[in-house]
Design an enzyme around this catalytic site. Structure first.
Site, PDB file in Angstrom:
ATOM      1  N   GLU A 262      48.482  35.627  46.203  1.00 46.07           N
ATOM      2  CA  GLU A 262      46.983  35.420  46.000  1.00 46.07           C
ATOM      3  C   GLU A 262      45.994  36.433  46.299  1.00 46.07           C
ATOM      4  O   GLU A 262      45.006  36.693  45.818  1.00 46.07           O
ATOM      5  CB  GLU A 262      46.540  33.675  46.240  1.00 46.07           C
TER       6      GLU A 262
ATOM      7  N   ASP B 216      44.352  33.500  57.498  1.00 46.99           N
ATOM      8  CA  ASP B 216      44.503  34.292  56.025  1.00 46.99           C
ATOM      9  C   ASP B 216      43.181  34.731  55.805  1.00 46.99           C
ATOM     10  O   ASP B 216      43.135  35.538  54.703  1.00 46.99           O
ATOM     11  CB  ASP B 216      45.402  33.584  55.237  1.00 46.99           C
TER      12      ASP B 216
ATOM     13  N   ASP C  42      51.694  32.409  45.547  1.00 44.83           N
ATOM     14  CA  ASP C  42      51.313  32.571  46.481  1.00 44.83           C
ATOM     15  C   ASP C  42      51.037  34.370  46.959  1.00 44.83           C
ATOM     16  O   ASP C  42      50.843  34.509  47.955  1.00 44.83           O
ATOM     17  CB  ASP C  42      52.845  32.221  47.527  1.00 44.83           C
TER      18      ASP C  42
ATOM     19  N   ARG D  57      46.183  39.565  46.792  1.00 45.62           N
ATOM     20  CA  ARG D  57      45.887  40.977  45.877  1.00 45.62           C
ATOM     21  C   ARG D  57      44.911  40.567  44.626  1.00 45.62           C
ATOM     22  O   ARG D  57      44.308  41.500  44.185  1.00 45.62           O
ATOM     23  CB  ARG D  57      47.173  41.213  45.348  1.00 45.62           C
TER      24      ARG D  57
ATOM     25  N   LYS E 111      54.335  27.049  49.986  1.00 46.43           N
ATOM     26  CA  LYS E 111      54.915  27.645  50.954  1.00 46.43           C
ATOM     27  C   LYS E 111      55.645  26.359  51.627  1.00 46.43           C
ATOM     28  O   LYS E 111      55.493  25.071  51.620  1.00 46.43           O
ATOM     29  CB  LYS E 111      53.902  28.070  52.325  1.00 46.43           C
TER      30      LYS E 111
HETATM   31  N1  BES Z   1      49.191  35.268  53.422  1.00 43.31           N
HETATM   32  C1  BES Z   1      50.467  35.515  53.083  1.00 43.31           C
HETATM   33  C2  BES Z   1      51.026  36.595  53.754  1.00 43.31           C
HETATM   34  C3  BES Z   1      51.409  36.244  55.078  1.00 43.31           C
HETATM   35  C4  BES Z   1      52.601  35.839  55.466  1.00 43.31           C
HETATM   36  C5  BES Z   1      50.399  36.547  56.163  1.00 43.31           C
HETATM   37  C6  BES Z   1      53.126  35.573  56.826  1.00 43.31           C
HETATM   38  C7  BES Z   1      50.660  36.329  57.703  1.00 43.31           C
HETATM   39  C8  BES Z   1      52.022  35.947  57.825  1.00 43.31           C
HETATM   40  C9  BES Z   1      50.225  35.984  51.461  1.00 43.31           C
HETATM   41  O1  BES Z   1      49.426  35.389  50.683  1.00 43.31           O
HETATM   42  C10 BES Z   1      51.654  35.665  50.922  1.00 43.31           C
HETATM   43  O2  BES Z   1      51.913  34.682  50.609  1.00 43.31           O
HETATM   44  N2  BES Z   1      52.407  36.772  50.493  1.00 43.31           N
HETATM   45  C11 BES Z   1      53.769  36.498  49.672  1.00 43.31           C
HETATM   46  C12 BES Z   1      53.877  37.536  48.542  1.00 43.31           C
HETATM   47  C13 BES Z   1      55.163  37.272  47.767  1.00 43.31           C
HETATM   48  C14 BES Z   1      54.835  35.779  46.960  1.00 43.31           C
HETATM   49  C15 BES Z   1      55.132  38.502  46.896  1.00 43.31           C
HETATM   50  C16 BES Z   1      54.807  36.960  50.857  1.00 43.31           C
HETATM   51  O3  BES Z   1      54.817  37.704  51.653  1.00 43.31           O
HETATM   52  O4  BES Z   1      55.864  36.035  51.002  1.00 43.31           O
HETATM   53 ZN    ZN Z   2      47.867  34.762  51.773  1.00 37.48          ZN
HETATM   54 MN    MN Z   3      49.967  33.815  49.722  1.00 37.22          MN
END
Ligand code: BES
Ligand code: ZN
Ligand code: MN
Length: 495
Positions: free
Chosen positions: A343, A282, A341, A345, A271
């Site tokens: 992860e 998280d 990222d 799911r 990220k």
């Molecule tokens: N933990 C994040 C989602 C998240 C983002 C929670 C912002 C709280 C605030 C999750 O693991 C993630 O990184 N999701 C990605 C998925 C993508 C790679 C398909 C996302 O939402 O960017």
């Molecule tokens: Zn996450």
């Molecule tokens: Mn993630």
């Protein structure tokens, strides 16, 4: 954190030996008016209180606080008038929010009495406990102590026994929310899978739950490829915790699952640095289901409930899983990792399959799963997906609790985009469209056909990165504990 000591009172707020008296105000057209419950206090001011408040600029709008010195008219030194908003048909959310605002405004005060409880006792209790919450574990100087004691004026309706039961249950619900907040607010150097599992186990044992902790060895033996894959990059190995409650005369069995990523760097698909520290929360879904099963035991819900909680830290390292890896999940399905990222799911899929081996009647699963949830619904409204009827039921309950949730679809055309060139499934679609829904569709692959199932994406609602409002301070919010508690109560009552 120490919650205010709450008790019921029938003493008129005018005679209470307290530092402050809390009353509600409402917007009556253009004017400020007193909410029900403030009559005696107003009599102490010879009926001039609304006029005094108007002079001070009060309007009765939500989140407004106006303090009026009593100049000896009441035993208390100050009246704290909090806005409830529009006057017609006052609801629980207005009372909860105003009670939270009052509790925040009274930090540093020893003792107060509230008349908001005459409108809705449960909402006044929840709002007070949540508004008074502060996480000071890591400060050398904790600052103003939260309000120490609050007397709640009993509602006119109902018996004293009913009021005591309401006070007890709503205090337990609010404290479950603060338990979830404490876990979410604990920094990731102290809350990692093993220490999180220890804390979950301790909470479970003290509530009399059956506790099972799978360490990395047990996870390898069991074939939990999703949890192990995500956890591989961290020096702190993953865990799966199971907390089981068997209630009296249970007719329904509920499986709870919550995402427990103790820190999400994104892994090799790393990220950006900006705001990455928020990924300490998280594990909010995990915290919520742990707090909820402990609460269910405390309130003796007539249900069988097992929380299955996968815990891992998503880190980049020489040992980390890579984009391109194929994981064999618990139960045997294979998943091609296209983005490390995505992860959440992966660990949830393992936990869902394990949870469903117990043959539950309902599955409620919650996670800070996608940034797309925040894009589509904003920071305060959870996305609720799943099987049609149960999804709608959970979303309606989320709104009734004031936590907020909205039913979202699982469009079939997006399912095709999760096809993998070599495995059963890919973990992402390869495009941004409908990101929250695609995550829901991924999870659906691991849920048995026909099982009533709800997936609650709380990426935004679980964490407040802005200013405090209502009963919500900065940081972990404890969402969706109150929704899950209300869903459990609804299943206990209606099947
Ligand atoms: N933990 C994040 C989602 C998240 C983002 C929670 C912002 C709280 C605030 C999750 O693991 C993630 O990184 N999701 C990605 C998925 C993508 C790679 C398909 C996302 O939402 O960017
Ligand atoms: Zn996450
Ligand atoms: Mn993630």
């Amino acid at each position: 954190m120490s919650a205010p000591k709450l008790s019921l009172t029938t003493t008129a707020a005018t005679d209470a030996a307290v530092d402050a008296v809390i009353i509600g105000t409402v917007q009556d057209g253009e004017h400020v008016a007193l909410a029900p419950g403030g009559e005696q206090v107003d009599a102490g001011f010879d009926g001039t209180l609304a006029g005094v408040l108007a002079t001070l600029g009060a309007s009765g709008k939500p989140d407004e606080v106006v303090k009026v010195p009593t100049m000896g008219r009441l035993r208390a030194g100050v009246v704290v008038a909090v806005g409830l908003g529009k006057a017609d048909d006052l609801d629980a959310n207005q009372v909860r929010r105003a009670s939270g605002v009052a509790a925040r405004a009274l930090a540093g005060t020893r003792r107060a009495v509230s008349t908001l409880s005459t409108v809705d006792l449960q909402a006044a209790v929840e709002g007070t406990v949540l508004g008074a919450y502060a996480f000071t574990e890591y400060r050398s100087e904790p600052g103003d102590a939260p309000l120490e004691r609050l007397d709640l004026v009993s509602p006119a309706d109902g018996t004293a026994k009913e009021h005591r039961a309401t006070l007890k249950a709503s205090t337990a619900i609010a404290e479950a929310v603060t338990t979830a907040r404490d876990l979410a607010n604990t920094p990731p150097n102290d809350l990692f899978p093993a220490s999180f599992a220890d804390r979950a186990a301790a909470l479970g044992r003290s509530a009399g739950l059956e506790v099972e902790v799978l360490d990395e060895k047990a996870l390898r033996k069991g074939g939990f490829g999703g949890v192990l894959g995500v956890g591989m990059g961290s020096s702190r190995p993953p865990r799966v915790v199971r907390l089981s409650y068997r209630g009296p005369k249970a007719r329904k069995k509920v499986a709870l699952v919550g995402k427990g990523i103790t820190f999400d760097t994104g892994g090799i698909s790393i990220k950006p640095a900006a705001n990455m520290e928020e990924m300490t929360s998280d594990m909010s879904g995990a915290a919520a289901v742990i707090a909820s099963v402990v609460l269910a035991a405390k309130l003796k819900y007539p249900l069988e409930i097992t929380a299955t909680v996968p815990m891992a830290e998503n880190m980049p390292s020489g040992a980390a899983y890579r984009p391109g890896d194929v994981l064999t999940m618990y139960g045997g399905k294979t998943v091609e990792v296209l983005n490390t990222d995505a992860e959440g799911r992966l660990i949830l899929a393992d936990a869902i399959v394990r949870a469903c081996e117990d043959d539950p009647d309902y599955l409620v699963e919650t996670a800070t799963l996608t940034g797309a949830q925040i894009v589509s619904l904003g920071r305060r409204t959870a996305g609720v997906m799943g099987s049609d009827d149960f999804r709608d039921r959970v979303a309606a309950i989320a709104n009734a609790t004031g936590e907020g949730g909205w039913p979202m679809p699982l469009p079939e055309e997006l399912r095709g985009d999760l096809e993998s060139k070599l495995a059963d499934l890919a973990n992402v679609t390869g495009h941004r469209w409908g990101g929250m829904l695609a995550a829901g569709l991924f999870l659906r692959e691991f849920v048995p056909d026909g099982l009533p199932w709800a997936h609650i994406d709380v990426a935004g609602p679980a964490f407040n990165n802005g200013a405090p409002y209502g009963y919500t301070g900065k940081g972990g919010t404890g969402v969706p504990v109150r929704t899950i508690a209300a869903v459990l109560a609804d299943i206990a009552e209606n099947g």
